[in-house]
Design a protein around this motif. Structure first.
Motif, short mmCIF file in Angstrom:
data_model
loop_
_atom_site.label_atom_id
_atom_site.label_comp_id
_atom_site.label_asym_id
_atom_site.label_seq_id
_atom_site.Cartn_x
_atom_site.Cartn_y
_atom_site.Cartn_z
N GLN A 1 49.37 41.46 41.79
CA GLN A 1 50.23 40.45 41.19
C GLN A 1 49.53 39.73 40.03
O GLN A 1 50.11 38.86 39.40
CB GLN A 1 50.62 39.41 42.27
CG GLN A 1 51.50 39.98 43.36
CD GLN A 1 52.85 40.44 42.83
OE1 GLN A 1 53.58 39.66 42.22
NE2 GLN A 1 53.20 41.70 43.06
N ASP A 2 48.28 40.10 39.81
CA ASP A 2 47.49 39.49 38.72
C ASP A 2 46.76 40.61 37.99
O ASP A 2 45.54 40.70 38.00
CB ASP A 2 46.51 38.48 39.30
CG ASP A 2 45.98 37.52 38.24
OD1 ASP A 2 46.42 37.61 37.08
OD2 ASP A 2 45.11 36.69 38.57
N LEU A 3 47.55 41.45 37.34
CA LEU A 3 47.06 42.71 36.80
C LEU A 3 45.92 42.53 35.80
O LEU A 3 44.92 43.25 35.84
CB LEU A 3 48.21 43.48 36.15
CG LEU A 3 47.94 44.93 35.74
CD1 LEU A 3 47.54 45.76 36.94
CD2 LEU A 3 49.18 45.52 35.07
N SER A 4 46.06 41.60 34.89
CA SER A 4 45.05 41.43 33.85
C SER A 4 43.69 41.03 34.42
O SER A 4 42.64 41.45 33.92
CB SER A 4 45.51 40.39 32.82
OG SER A 4 45.79 39.16 33.47
N TRP A 5 43.72 40.20 35.48
CA TRP A 5 42.47 39.78 36.12
C TRP A 5 41.83 40.96 36.85
O TRP A 5 40.61 41.18 36.76
CB TRP A 5 42.74 38.64 37.10
CG TRP A 5 41.53 38.10 37.79
CD1 TRP A 5 41.06 38.44 39.02
CD2 TRP A 5 40.61 37.12 37.28
NE1 TRP A 5 39.92 37.75 39.32
CE2 TRP A 5 39.63 36.92 38.27
CE3 TRP A 5 40.55 36.39 36.09
CZ2 TRP A 5 38.58 36.02 38.10
CZ3 TRP A 5 39.49 35.50 35.93
CH2 TRP A 5 38.52 35.32 36.92
N GLU A 6 42.64 41.72 37.58
CA GLU A 6 42.14 42.89 38.30
C GLU A 6 41.57 43.92 37.32
O GLU A 6 40.56 44.57 37.60
CB GLU A 6 43.26 43.54 39.12
CG GLU A 6 43.77 42.68 40.26
CD GLU A 6 42.82 42.66 41.45
OE1 GLU A 6 41.94 43.54 41.52
OE2 GLU A 6 42.95 41.76 42.30
N GLU A 7 42.21 44.09 36.18
CA GLU A 7 41.70 45.01 35.17
C GLU A 7 40.34 44.57 34.65
O GLU A 7 39.48 45.40 34.33
CB GLU A 7 42.69 45.12 34.00
CG GLU A 7 43.93 45.91 34.33
CD GLU A 7 44.93 45.91 33.18
OE1 GLU A 7 45.74 46.85 33.11
OE2 GLU A 7 44.88 44.98 32.35
N GLY A 8 40.13 43.25 34.58
CA GLY A 8 38.84 42.74 34.14
C GLY A 8 37.73 43.09 35.12
O GLY A 8 36.63 43.49 34.72
N ILE A 9 38.02 42.96 36.42
CA ILE A 9 37.03 43.32 37.44
C ILE A 9 36.73 44.82 37.38
O ILE A 9 35.56 45.26 37.43
CB ILE A 9 37.53 42.94 38.85
CG1 ILE A 9 37.75 41.42 38.94
CG2 ILE A 9 36.56 43.42 39.92
CD1 ILE A 9 38.38 40.97 40.24
N LEU A 10 37.79 45.60 37.25
CA LEU A 10 37.64 47.05 37.14
C LEU A 10 36.81 47.42 35.90
O LEU A 10 36.00 48.35 35.93
CB LEU A 10 39.01 47.71 37.07
CG LEU A 10 39.06 49.24 37.12
CD1 LEU A 10 38.53 49.75 38.45
CD2 LEU A 10 40.49 49.72 36.91
N GLY A 11 37.01 46.66 34.82
CA GLY A 11 36.27 46.93 33.59
C GLY A 11 34.77 46.73 33.75
O GLY A 11 33.97 47.49 33.18
#
Length: 346
Positions: free
Chosen positions: A243-253
Motif C-alpha cells: 500500500q506504500d509502493l514508492s517506499w517499498e521500492e526504495g528499500i528494494l533499491g
C-alpha cells in the motif's frame, strides 16, 4: 489504494528532491560504502593484471563494464528520488509533485540496468570457472549455466522494455512486479548454480581438508552475493500487495545496490590469489602450495598439466590456452578420460 492507513510524512512537504529523508540517505550511504569496496577490489585486480600477470583478462574487462553499470544504476536512482522514490505515498500526494510520466521515464532505464548487471557479473565469474577444469563435460555444464543466465535475462529485459514497459503507466504495474519477482528467483537459482559448478572439481582434489577448504573459499567468493539476492526476494514479493509502493521500492533499491556492488567485489576477490601470495605471504599460501605439488620445481607463475608428454608442461602449453590462473596439478591423470581434476586455483 487507501492512503489513510499509511504513516504521516515526517519530512517537510515540497519538491521531492533534497532535503532527503532517512531512507534516501541510507541509499546514498549504501552505495558509497559498497561502491568504495568495489573500487578497491577492482583496483587490486588491475594492479595484479598490470604488475604481476601482465595481461588484462576477459573477466576483468567484464567486471569493469559492471562497475560502470553500477554507477549508472545509482545515478538513475537519484533521478527517481526527485519524483518520490523512497518516500511515503501520502507525502508524494500531499506535495502535489506526483508526475507519473516523468517518474516512469526514469524508471525504465533504472530497471533495465538492474536486470542486466547481475547477469553480466555472473558471466565474469563463469569465465573464471570455465578455465579451472579442462574436462569437456565440466565446460559444457558451465556453458549451459551461462546460456540459461543469458536466456532469462534477455526475456525479462525484453518484457520490461516492451509489453511490461513502465511507459504505459498503471496498466503494466502488475506485469513489472511479476518481472521483479521472477528475476529475484532466477538470480538466486543462478547464484546457487555458480556455487555448485566447481564443487565436483574441489572434491576430487588430492589435498588435505584444510587445503580443499581454502580452494573452495576462493571459488565460493564468486557467488557470496547470493545472500543479497535472497534478502532482496521478500521485498520483491511484497511489492504486489504493498500500500506504500514508492517506499517499498526504495528499500528494494538499497538491496539492489548492495547486490550489484558486492557482486563486483566477489568477482574480483575470487581472482586475487596471486596478489595475496606476492604481498601477503604470512597468510600461508606458499606453504600450502609446496605441499600440494609433487614436483616442487615450478613457481606460482606457472601451471602444470599432469600426464603431459615431455615432462611437466604448463597447463597452458598442454591445452593451447593463454593465461596463468588455471589449477595446479597435484596428481597424474587425464581429466578428459575421467581422471580426477586435482588442481589448486592459482
Amino acid at each position: 489504494m487507501d492512503f489513510s492507513q499509511l504513516p504521516p510524512p515526517r519530512d517537510p512537504i515540497g519538491q521531492m528532491g533534497a532535503p532527503y529523508n532517512s531512507l534516501q540517505i541510507g541509499t546514498f550511504v549504501s552505495f558509497v560504502v559498497t561502491y568504495f569496496m568495489a573500487t578497491f577490489f577492482l583496483a587490486c585486480r588491475y594492479f595484479q593484471a598490470l604488475k604481476l600477470i601482465k595481461n588484462i583478462e576477459i573477466d576483468l574487462i567484464i567486471l569493469t563494464v559492471c562497475y560502470g553499470l553500477a554507477l549508472a544504476y545509482f545515478i538513475t536512482m537519484v533521478g527517481l528520488m526527485d519524483y518520490g522514490w523512497a518516500r511515503h505515498m501520502p507525502e508524494i500526494i500531499a506535495s502535489n509533485y506526483l508526475n507519473l510520466l516523468e517518474f516512469n521515464n526514469k524508471l525504465l532505464p533504472n530497471t533495465l540496468i538492474y536486470l542486466i548487471t547481475p547477469a553480466v557479473t555472473k558471466m565474469a565469474m563463469l569465465t573464471v570457472l570455465f578455465r579451472i577444469n579442462p574436462s569437456v563435460r565440466y565446460r559444457i555444464c558451465v556453458g549451459v549455466v551461462g546460456g540459461c543466465i543469458f536466456a532469462y535475462t534477455f526475456v525479462l529485459t525484453f518484457l520490461t522494455g516492451g509489453p511490461c514497459t513502465p511507459l504505459k503507466g498503471d496498466e503494466t504495474i502488475k506485469c513489472l512486479m511479476n518481472v521483479a519477482v521472477a528475476q529475484s528467483v532466477l538470480n538466486i537459482a543462478s547464484d546457487i548454480a555458480v556455487i555448485l559448478l566447481p564443487i565436483p572439481t574441489i572434491i576430487n582434489l588430492q589435498l588435505s581438508f584444510k587445503q580443499k577448504l581454502s580452494v573452495g573459499a576462493i571459488l565460493g567468493l564468486g557467488s557470496a552475493v547470493v545472500i543479497c539476492s535472497i534478502a532482496r526476494l521478500p521485498y520483491s514479493i511484497s511489492l504486489q500487495t504493498s500500500q506504500d509502493l514508492s517506499w517499498e521500492e526504495g528499500i528494494l533499491g538499497i538491496w539492489s545496490i548492495v547486490e550489484i556492488n558486492i557482486g563486483i567485489v566477489c568477482g574480483c576477490a575470487m581472482r586475487l590469489k596471486k596478489l595475496i601470495v606476492a604481498y601477503l605471504p604470512k597468510m600461508g599460501w606458499n606453504s600450502s602450495h609446496k605441499k600440494s605439488t609433487p614436483y616442487g620445481s615450478h613457481s606460482w607463475g606457472g601451471t602444470t598439466a599432469a600426464g603431459s608428454k615431455g615432462g611437466n608442461k604448463t597447463f597452458d602449453e598442454a591445452n593451447g590456452t593463454k593465461g596463468d590462473y588455471q589449477l595446479h596439478s597435484v596428481q597424474k591423470g587425464s581429466v578428459e578420460a575421467g581422471g580426477s581434476t586435482d588442481k589448486i586455483l592459482d
